[in-house]
Motif scaffolding. Structure first.
Motif, mmCIF file in Angstrom:
data_model
loop_
_atom_site.group_PDB
_atom_site.id
_atom_site.type_symbol
_atom_site.label_atom_id
_atom_site.label_comp_id
_atom_site.label_asym_id
_atom_site.label_seq_id
_atom_site.Cartn_x
_atom_site.Cartn_y
_atom_site.Cartn_z
ATOM 1 N N GLU A 233 -46.639 43.926 -37.669
ATOM 2 C CA GLU A 233 -46.378 44.838 -36.667
ATOM 3 C C GLU A 233 -46.190 46.147 -37.258
ATOM 4 O O GLU A 233 -46.386 47.238 -36.645
ATOM 5 C CB GLU A 233 -44.997 44.246 -36.214
ATOM 6 C CG GLU A 233 -44.988 42.993 -34.949
ATOM 7 C CD GLU A 233 -43.570 42.560 -34.558
ATOM 8 O OE1 GLU A 233 -43.441 42.221 -33.555
ATOM 9 O OE2 GLU A 233 -42.733 42.560 -35.526
ATOM 10 N N LYS B 164 -49.623 47.470 -37.523
ATOM 11 C CA LYS B 164 -50.162 48.019 -36.380
ATOM 12 C C LYS B 164 -49.643 49.340 -35.863
ATOM 13 O O LYS B 164 -50.320 50.171 -35.576
ATOM 14 C CB LYS B 164 -49.729 46.683 -35.194
ATOM 15 C CG LYS B 164 -50.494 47.104 -33.788
ATOM 16 C CD LYS B 164 -50.163 46.074 -32.771
ATOM 17 C CE LYS B 164 -50.763 46.430 -31.543
ATOM 18 N NZ LYS B 164 -51.245 47.621 -31.106
ATOM 19 N N ASP C 47 -51.120 51.957 -38.067
ATOM 20 C CA ASP C 47 -52.693 52.178 -37.557
ATOM 21 C C ASP C 47 -52.833 52.895 -36.057
ATOM 22 O O ASP C 47 -53.619 53.852 -35.746
ATOM 23 C CB ASP C 47 -53.332 50.836 -37.475
ATOM 24 C CG ASP C 47 -53.659 50.165 -38.932
ATOM 25 O OD1 ASP C 47 -53.693 50.817 -39.759
ATOM 26 O OD2 ASP C 47 -53.964 48.768 -38.745
ATOM 27 N N ASP C 48 -51.873 52.221 -35.369
ATOM 28 C CA ASP C 48 -52.057 52.940 -33.780
ATOM 29 C C ASP C 48 -51.542 54.548 -33.787
ATOM 30 O O ASP C 48 -51.944 55.026 -32.893
ATOM 31 C CB ASP C 48 -50.938 51.988 -32.954
ATOM 32 C CG ASP C 48 -51.780 50.880 -32.556
ATOM 33 O OD1 ASP C 48 -52.914 50.376 -32.880
ATOM 34 O OD2 ASP C 48 -50.893 49.968 -31.928
#
Length: 76
Positions: A7, A10, A13-14
């Motif tokens: 998480e 993520k 990256d996001d």
């Protein structure tokens, strides 16, 4: 505090969060150069820190006894 490592990655990256390039090379928990190694798949994320020691230690960078200036030796 309850996010998994996946998480966290993520979110990084996001949201284009800058990340230390060593993380993608297996250095998940980064300390000073002599105290850190990359981990392999399946190892605990802190396995690369003080890996040769049987006890949980730090190099002294975080020690209240460490002298100012970043030197990790305590002189008596």
């Amino acid at each position: 505090l309850k996010w998994t490592l996946a998480e966290v990655q993520k979110y990084i990256d996001d949201n284009n969060v800058p990340q230390n390039s060593l993380h993608k090379k297996g250095f998940i928990s980064i300390g000073c150069a002599p105290c850190t190694r990359a981990i392999v798949e399946g190892e605990d994320i802190r396995a690369g820190r003080w890996s040769w020691e049987s006890s949980h230690k730090e190099c002294g960078l975080h020690s209240p006894l460490a002298p100012k200036g970043g030197i990790n030796e305590v002189k008596n």
